[in-house]
Design an enzyme around this catalytic site. Structure first.
Site, PDB file in Angstrom:
ATOM      1  N   GLU A 111       0.829  -1.123  -0.032  1.00 52.40           N
ATOM      2  CA  GLU A 111       0.047  -0.041  -0.078  1.00 52.40           C
ATOM      3  C   GLU A 111       0.853   1.246   0.064  1.00 52.40           C
ATOM      4  OE1 GLU A 111      -0.563  -2.212   2.702  1.00 52.40           O
ATOM      5  OE2 GLU A 111      -2.583  -3.118   2.183  1.00 52.40           O
ATOM      6  N   TYR A 119       7.190   2.403  -8.007  1.00 51.36           N
ATOM      7  CA  TYR A 119       6.521   0.786  -7.940  1.00 51.36           C
ATOM      8  C   TYR A 119       6.268   0.752  -9.531  1.00 51.36           C
ATOM      9  CZ  TYR A 119       6.526   1.715  -3.063  1.00 51.36           C
ATOM     10  OH  TYR A 119       6.787   2.129  -1.744  1.00 51.36           O
TER      11      TYR A 119
END
Length: 151
Positions: A106, A118
């Site tokens: 998260e 990411y």
């Protein structure tokens, strides 16, 4: 910037706890970090500068069967934009390619730099957790990277 990625050990905990307090509104405590050292499902790694042993960043992963969950990636503000977070994440992605079906994590919806990192490592946005973060309250973006099945 020169650094080495090494496994976390007990000597790293005070510096990592300080980094947690600097980077996160709800930081892990020294006790939580020490518990992770003895958790057989956990792997925590540290980026140390090669000269003085100062911690530039760290990352934690929990793996259960073939599922991986990245707990935290934190980098000292002075060491950001030098590839430290990317190097830490790369270690877990290489582990995942061999051992896991997927990695997930998260990230704060407003943390566009982390989201871009990411995505660069093959993660995609898989969902949203409304109000997940406190201080300040904010949604979390769930990001996942799947790995191809092994023959």
């Amino acid at each position: 910037m020169y650094y080495e990625i090494v496994p976390m050990d007990r000597s790293h905990i005070p510096q990592i706890a300080a980094l947690e307090r600097e980077c996160f509104s709800m930081p892990w405590t020294e006790n939580m970090l020490e518990d992770a050292l003895f958790d057989p499902q956990a792997c925590f790694i540290v980026a140390e500068d090669g000269e003085e042993g100062n911690i530039l960043g760290y990352a934690g992963l929990h793996a259960v069967l073939d599922e991986g969950y990245i707990d935290n990636i934190a980098v000292s503000p002075d060491a950001r934009r030098h590839g430290v977070a990317s190097a830490l994440l790369d270690v877990f992605c290489r582990f995942g390619e061999v051992n896991l079906a997927f990695l997930t994590l998260e990230v704060r919806k407003s943390n566009t730099a982390a989201i871009a990192l990411y995505e660069k490592h093959g993660f995609h946005q898989a969902g949203l957790r409304p109000g997940y973060y406190q201080h300040p309250r904010e949604d979390a973006v769930i990001m996942t990277r799947e790995f191809s099945e092994k023959p």
